[in-house]
Design a protein around this motif. Structure first.
Motif, PDB file in Angstrom:
ATOM      1  N   MET A  93     -30.951  44.012 -55.346  1.00  0.00           N
ATOM      2  CA  MET A  93     -31.230  43.088 -54.547  1.00  0.00           C
ATOM      3  C   MET A  93     -31.469  43.532 -53.043  1.00  0.00           C
ATOM      4  O   MET A  93     -31.996  43.091 -52.145  1.00  0.00           O
ATOM      5  CB  MET A  93     -30.113  42.268 -54.529  1.00  0.00           C
ATOM      6  N   SER A 135     -40.222  29.043 -45.861  1.00  0.00           N
ATOM      7  CA  SER A 135     -38.875  28.751 -46.277  1.00  0.00           C
ATOM      8  C   SER A 135     -38.386  29.823 -47.195  1.00  0.00           C
ATOM      9  O   SER A 135     -37.101  29.831 -47.522  1.00  0.00           O
ATOM     10  CB  SER A 135     -38.715  27.301 -46.643  1.00  0.00           C
ATOM     11  N   ILE A 136     -39.185  30.699 -47.898  1.00  0.00           N
ATOM     12  CA  ILE A 136     -38.914  31.434 -48.565  1.00  0.00           C
ATOM     13  C   ILE A 136     -37.983  32.562 -48.038  1.00  0.00           C
ATOM     14  O   ILE A 136     -37.038  33.191 -48.596  1.00  0.00           O
ATOM     15  CB  ILE A 136     -40.136  32.039 -49.592  1.00  0.00           C
ATOM     16  N   ILE A 139     -34.533  32.869 -48.376  1.00  0.00           N
ATOM     17  CA  ILE A 139     -33.778  33.209 -49.498  1.00  0.00           C
ATOM     18  C   ILE A 139     -33.641  34.896 -49.155  1.00  0.00           C
ATOM     19  O   ILE A 139     -32.496  35.330 -49.629  1.00  0.00           O
ATOM     20  CB  ILE A 139     -34.815  32.977 -50.760  1.00  0.00           C
ATOM     21  N   ILE A 143     -30.291  36.949 -49.679  1.00  0.00           N
ATOM     22  CA  ILE A 143     -30.271  38.269 -50.706  1.00  0.00           C
ATOM     23  C   ILE A 143     -29.623  39.250 -49.801  1.00  0.00           C
ATOM     24  O   ILE A 143     -28.770  40.130 -50.302  1.00  0.00           O
ATOM     25  CB  ILE A 143     -31.298  38.398 -51.417  1.00  0.00           C
TER      26      ILE A 143
ATOM     27  N   PHE B  31     -30.073  33.371 -57.879  1.00  0.00           N
ATOM     28  CA  PHE B  31     -31.506  33.960 -57.220  1.00  0.00           C
ATOM     29  C   PHE B  31     -32.411  33.966 -58.249  1.00  0.00           C
ATOM     30  O   PHE B  31     -33.596  33.882 -57.896  1.00  0.00           O
ATOM     31  CB  PHE B  31     -31.011  35.358 -57.046  1.00  0.00           C
ATOM     32  N   VAL B  34     -34.169  30.874 -58.145  1.00  0.00           N
ATOM     33  CA  VAL B  34     -35.338  30.658 -57.170  1.00  0.00           C
ATOM     34  C   VAL B  34     -36.628  31.157 -57.770  1.00  0.00           C
ATOM     35  O   VAL B  34     -37.611  30.544 -57.474  1.00  0.00           O
ATOM     36  CB  VAL B  34     -35.047  31.656 -55.910  1.00  0.00           C
ATOM     37  N   PHE B  38     -39.915  29.009 -58.055  1.00  0.00           N
ATOM     38  CA  PHE B  38     -41.206  29.482 -57.372  1.00  0.00           C
ATOM     39  C   PHE B  38     -42.237  29.635 -58.618  1.00  0.00           C
ATOM     40  O   PHE B  38     -43.309  29.044 -58.156  1.00  0.00           O
ATOM     41  CB  PHE B  38     -41.009  30.992 -56.752  1.00  0.00           C
ATOM     42  N   VAL B  61     -37.148  25.699 -53.307  1.00  0.00           N
ATOM     43  CA  VAL B  61     -36.906  26.999 -53.051  1.00  0.00           C
ATOM     44  C   VAL B  61     -36.206  27.527 -51.634  1.00  0.00           C
ATOM     45  O   VAL B  61     -35.084  28.210 -51.575  1.00  0.00           O
ATOM     46  CB  VAL B  61     -38.230  27.618 -53.025  1.00  0.00           C
TER      47      VAL B  61
END
Lengths: 356, 171, 193, 389
Positions: A93, A135-136, A139, A143, B31, B34, B38, B61
């Motif tokens: 990650m 907007s990704i 994430i 992470i 995760f 996601v 996607f 997302v």
């Protein structure tokens, strides 16, 4: 894009999927190159702007003239730096987060028209696509913060998530205002509309207000001061990228500066005439002339807004977490809606404002 | 090109789904979700529903999963890992469900057999959707009703949160 | 009503105060010259009274160790053997790892032989190099040696070999340099010889 | 504050967020040195805090018992290294009281002049770093620009930029001349203009007020019971300044100046903004004192004649004890010395203002947010060199 495909067809006899893939590869490569060079320049510019505001000189030695090569030197240093993954971090990650963060912002650039015909994809969903794909990035930040196994990083990530998700509402709503006037998501339509009529910022006071709201909330989206809470240096050391170093850290940097670029570019394209010159109608020009001038004009506008972002950053203190939230929800969101509805009414009755 | 993209996004969705279902850590599962969302958004896109795809990315997302991650990360530590063994009893039910789904797919394949499948170049859909939303003969009423419903939900959430606050001691 | 006034007051004060602040920063950006300098290439003038690295006039020093006693951090090490009035020097070192440049070693000196220069760059990569020996020579100088031998010979009742050779001679450029330096320091500090 | 407490979760509820221990420091950008504050966090809200000091402990007091009276002067420089002159002054006054001598008149005026200059420099640091704590980096550089002028002024007379060792028992190390005083008054003129700029940039800034008003409210009672002094106490509404109440130098008796106290302009009395604003106004008052000093400074010796021999033979005060306190930029600095007639004191004790001011931190933090913690620490304006000594 189509021109490129045609070019490949002529030069190498490529056809169909192959030509398409080659064209995509070239486009992506050139955007990547542009982003890298731009980021280095923007970082240098940021240091110079900060220095001059703070009565300093900033980098002066590296490369000779005003230390222009400082960012290059920094980039080389970051490239060769040891790649450290904290022992108790989640390695996979931790490894993937910078890439995710960068992808989101980077992908937004493929729909941007830099000049007439200089655009990878003339997507009819342009603005919407940029907002969606950006907007990704959140994430990726979550992470990063979670995988670093550091409390500061986690704090930063949670702050980032809350802030960016909240500020997407005023950002998107403010963007809807010029979309309402032009009637399209396609970025090129904004250019042509503004070439035919006038810059949207002068269309009505509500559009000016929407521009202001968009600019403020895009600052929050880019994690720029006074909304740089996710990396609030004095509180969270370095926020979500506390544990990152070397190349991975530079990806976060690239992301920050690219998202600044996208925000400034959207402001320039949607409200300030895009690649159109003021008072000059360039639509009839020969493409060979219009293209370079368009690129220069758009970049000049963009860099002006990037300069304003930097100027704000070196002027204002940082807000507190709850104040950022209340500013978003109590001030920006309602006023963005007011601007939206008022624009609808304004345009329905066809009121004018400035003698344009 | 488009069929390649279709396979690509389907692979992302599938791989994400598998990781989501079988990974021990609930955060990893989130995760992976996601990735699934996607991939599905990409599928929408290749199938011509570009507005839907972009909305999927923007809302699911960028929004819903973040709330989900919040909930997962901020909840107590025990919830971090799930014991699969506890759900072993549900295996027959799931198996039956799976078999049913397979049967459905079989039916779908049987229907489409012999027909030529062509992936169309995506057409812009946003204009049509926009028209439908504000068209009195289209979806204007459901749209407005939904807006009112969402407003009610929002107000309700605020009220509930306020009541809890007042209930907390030492406020 | 108060709440509404607050709401709009917040908006206006946020915008106006931000604009004013940005005005200040813009003025600095455009008009104010930088106050920093490019350090290794240019330097700020160091005032005359600056308390920098030490310098020692070894000819004058009488090894009274008053400066070492005055030192709050015990950074001065002095070692010399007395042959009457002639000194056989082993050490007069200042440990700049310890020195706090308080200047307390300067006033006690009865012969005014230790001074502080305006030299302030003492960064080094070698910590051992921070112990600076202020001596320009160690042991006995040739003329001192001769003087000692003479004295011993005189004591033993022998004839003095050569009187002219025992005269102290100004030798070496470093000694001259140092004399000039010290004269400059004294001129700066407003002291009289 | 109460509004924030409402959001802290109820421990008895079925679902609650886990408490998180966050170590703010010892190496942290906003702890002003090596201070460690352990925070128990409930989300962004601090539920409890423990201050951990001692990372910079250098046995300064014990050293004072092992070196001579004169030799301890440079050590006092290193306690509150941002206000060395004031520390030198307090120590010199203590030794003078023990010896029962008094510095010449001119020395007293010079002392007041340089001490006030150093007070401005110290408050400038407080102002600049406070800006940095709240995310505004630029005021810091402006503050350092003016501080640089002060440092160059003090460097000219003392020979060092930060650790001056200028005020010594019996007087001051060097005399000052008219040219230097002209430079000081030129600086004063310049500084007053800059001060207005600071206010535009930070004091009146909306975001700054939002971040500091109603944050870290120190009530008068709490401040008094914890022994807070200096701007921290005055911001809580107590008009107590040793320069006015116990004038320890002649100029403070003769000069006119006001004691700024907190008024709760933008929030509650004793909040971070008040503490900040008291410091800002004190700078202007210091400029007033400096102007009067330059005007009224009498001619004469800068060092007591009988004291000059202290450089060669250590001072041997008669048996006895002395306690002198001075108004430092951070509050009351007191030195307590017991002599048995020897070369060095047998007991040397420091009452450090930062140490006492820091003691309220644990009481101010719970219930505030993480960003407020940084604002509160910054507004107390501590120097860890003095806290740990």
């Amino acid at each position: 894009m189509e021109a490129l495909i045609g070019l490949f067809g002529e030069l190498f006899g490529l056809e169909g999927t192959l030509a398409l893939s080659a064209a995509y590869a070239v486009c992506i490569g050139s955007i990547l190159g542009f982003v890298t060079v731009y980021s280095m320049f923007a970082i240098w510019m940021e240091r110079k702007v900060a220095a001059h505001i703070q009565v300093r000189m900033g980098p002066m030695v590296t490369g000779g003239w005003h230390g222009w090569a400082q960012s290059v030197a920094d980039a080389v240093k970051l490239l060769f730096k040891e790649d450290i993954i904290p022992t108790r971090a989640n390695a996979f990650m931790f490894w993937i987060a910078p890439a995710v963060v960068f992808c989101g912002v980077f992908a937004g650039l493929i729909v941007v028209p830099f000049a007439v015909g200089v655009q990878v994809v003339d997507l009819h969903l342009g603005v919407f696509f940029i907002i969606a794909i950006a907007s990704i990035e959140v994430i990726g930040v979550i992470i990063a913060g979670w995988a670093s196994n550091s409390k500061y990083s986690l704090f930063g990530a949670v702050r980032e998530a809350a802030q960016v998700v909240s500020y997407e509402i005023p950002t998107a709503t403010a963007l809807l205002v010029p979309i309402l006037v032009v009637g399209s998501f396609r970025l090129n339509d904004f250019n042509t509309w503004q070439a035919e009529h006038h810059w949207l910022i002068f269309h009505s006071p509500w559009l000016a207000m929407a521009a202001l709201i968009f600019f403020i909330s895009s600052l929050a989206g880019c994690k720029r001061a006074p909304f740089d809470l996710p990396e609030a240096e004095s509180e969270l050391v370095s926020g979500f990228h506390t544990e990152y170093s070397g190349m991975r850290f530079s990806f976060f940097f690239l992301e920050e500066y690219t998202s600044m670029f996208v925000a400034a570019l959207l402001t320039a394209t949607l409200w300030f005439g895009g690649f159109n010159l003021p008072f000059v109608d360039s639509s009839a020009w020969h493409p060979a002339l219009a293209m370079p001038i368009g690129i220069v004009v758009l970049l000049a506008k963009t860099f002006f807004f990037i300069f304003v972002q930097m100027w704000l950053r070196w002027t204002l203190p940082r807000l507190r977490v709850d104040q950022v939230m209340s500013m978003g929800y109590k001030y920006l969101v309602p006023w963005a809606f007011v601007a939206l509805i008022a624009t609808a009414v304004w345009d329905y009755y066809g009121w004018g404002w400035l003698p344009l | 090109m488009l069929d390649f993209m279709f396979v690509f996004f389907a692979a992302i969705a599938l791989a994400g789904g598998l990781v989501m279902a079988f990974h021990q850590s609930i955060v990893h599962s989130a995760f992976a979700l996601v990735a699934v969302l996607f991939g599905v958004a990409g599928l929408y896109w290749t199938l011509g529903a570009d507005l839907l795809g972009a909305t999927q990315i923007l809302l699911y997302v960028g929004g819903v999963t973040i709330l989900l991650l919040f909930a997962v990360m901020l909840s107590t530590r025990d919830a971090g890992r799930l014991a699969i063994g506890r759900y072993i009893l549900m295996a027959p039910v799931l198996g039956l469900l799976g078999a049913g789904l397979l049967r459905v797919y079989q039916g779908v394949i049987a229907i489409s057999e012999g027909r030529e499948l062509t992936l169309l170049e995506p057409e812009p859909t946003s204009d049509a959707i926009g028209q439908l939303f504000v068209d009195p003969h289209g979806f204007l009423l459901p749209f407005e009703v939904l807006s009112v419903l969402l407003l009610v939900v929002l107000v309700g959430a605020v009220t509930v949160a306020r009541q809890q606050q007042e209930g907390t001691p030492d406020a | 009503m108060g709440a509404i006034r607050d709401y709009f007051g917040n908006i206006s004060s946020a915008l106006t105060s931000t604009a004013k602040g940005m005005g200040v920063t813009l003025r600095h950006y455009r008009k104010e010259p930088p106050i920093t300098i490019q350090y290794p290439f240019e330097r700020f003038p160091v005032p005359d009274r600056y308390r920098g690295l030490h310098i020692l006039e070894q000819e004058k020093c009488i090894d009274c160790k008053l400066c070492a006693k005055a030192c709050p951090v015990d950074c001065i090490e002095i070692e010399a053997e007395h042959h009457g009035r002639i000194l056989e020097w082993t050490q007069f070192s200042i440990d700049y790892k310890k020195c706090i440049f308080c200047e307390f070693c300067i006033p006690p000196c009865p012969v005014d032989c230790i001074h502080m220069t305006t030299e302030y760059e003492l960064a080094t990569e070698d910590p051992d190099g921070m112990v600076e020996d202020l001596l320009t020579w160690t042991g006995l100088r040739p003329q001192d040696q001769r003087a000692l031998e003479e004295a011993a010979a005189r004591k033993a009742g022998k004839v003095v070999p050569d009187a002219a050779a025992s005269k102290p001679s100004a030798e070496g450029t470093s000694a001259e340099d140092m004399a000039a330096k010290i004269a400059a320091i004294k001129a700066r500090m407003g002291k009289k010889d | 504050m109460e509004a924030l407490e409402m959001f802290t979760s109820d421990r008895n509820a079925d679902v609650y967020t886990e408490e998180l221990k966050l170590n703010l420091g010892p190496q942290h950008p906003s702890t002003h040195g090596v201070l460690r504050v352990e925070l128990a966090m409930d989300g962004e809200i601090i539920t409890d805090s423990w201050c951990d000091i001692g990372y910079l402990h250098r046995c300064a007091e014990k050293i004072g018992e092992n070196v001579t009276y004169l030799q301890f002067t440079p050590y006092t420089d290193r306690m509150d290294y941002l206000a060395s002159m004031n520390n030198n002054l307090a120590w010199s006054l203590t030794v003078e009281k023990l010896l029962d001598v008094e510095a010449p008149e001119r020395a007293q005026w010079i002392r007041a002049l340089v001490a006030e200059l150093n007070r401005i420099a110290s408050h400038l640091i407080a102002f600049g770093t406070y800006g940095i704590d709240l995310g505004a980096n630029t005021p810091f550089f402006y503050a350092f620009r003016e501080r640089e002028s002060i440092m160059q002024l003090l460097e000219k007379i003392s020979g060092a930029r930060m650790l001056y060792n200028f005020i010594r028992p019996g007087g001051v190390a060097n005399d000052i001349d008219d040219a230097w005083m002209d430079e000081v008054s030129a600086f004063c003129d310049d500084f007053e203009k800059r001060w207005v700029e600071y206010n535009t940039l930070l004091t009146d800034n909306f975001v700054f007020i939002q971040r500091t008003a109603n944050i870290g409210i120190l009530t008068k009672e709490l401040a008094l019971s914890n022994g807070c002094t200096g701007p921290v106490l005055r911001a809580s509404g107590v008009k107590w300044d040793l320069r006015r109440d116990v004038p320890y130098l002649e100029p403070y008796d003769e000069c006119e100046f006001d004691i700024p106290v907190g008024e709760g302009t933008h929030g509650t009395l004793g909040d971070c903004w008040d503490r900040y604003w008291v410091r800002m106004r004190e700078m202007i008052e210091s400029v007033r004192i400096i102007r009067q000093c330059i005007e009224k400074i009498p001619p004469g010796a800068h060092m007591e004649k009988s004291m000059v021999k202290m450089y060669k033979t250590p001072l041997k005060p008669p048996p006895g004890e002395a306690y002198v306190r001075c108004e430092n930029p951070r509050g009351e600095l007191g030195f307590y010395v017991v002599s048995e007639g020897g070369n060095s004191p047998i007991r040397c004790r420091t009452r450090a203002p930062s140490f006492c001011n820091l003691s309220v931190l644990d009481k101010l933090l719970p219930g505030t947010m993480l960003g407020d913690a940084v604002a509160t620490i910054g507004s107390l304006d501590i120097v860890l060199g003095e806290v740990d000594r």
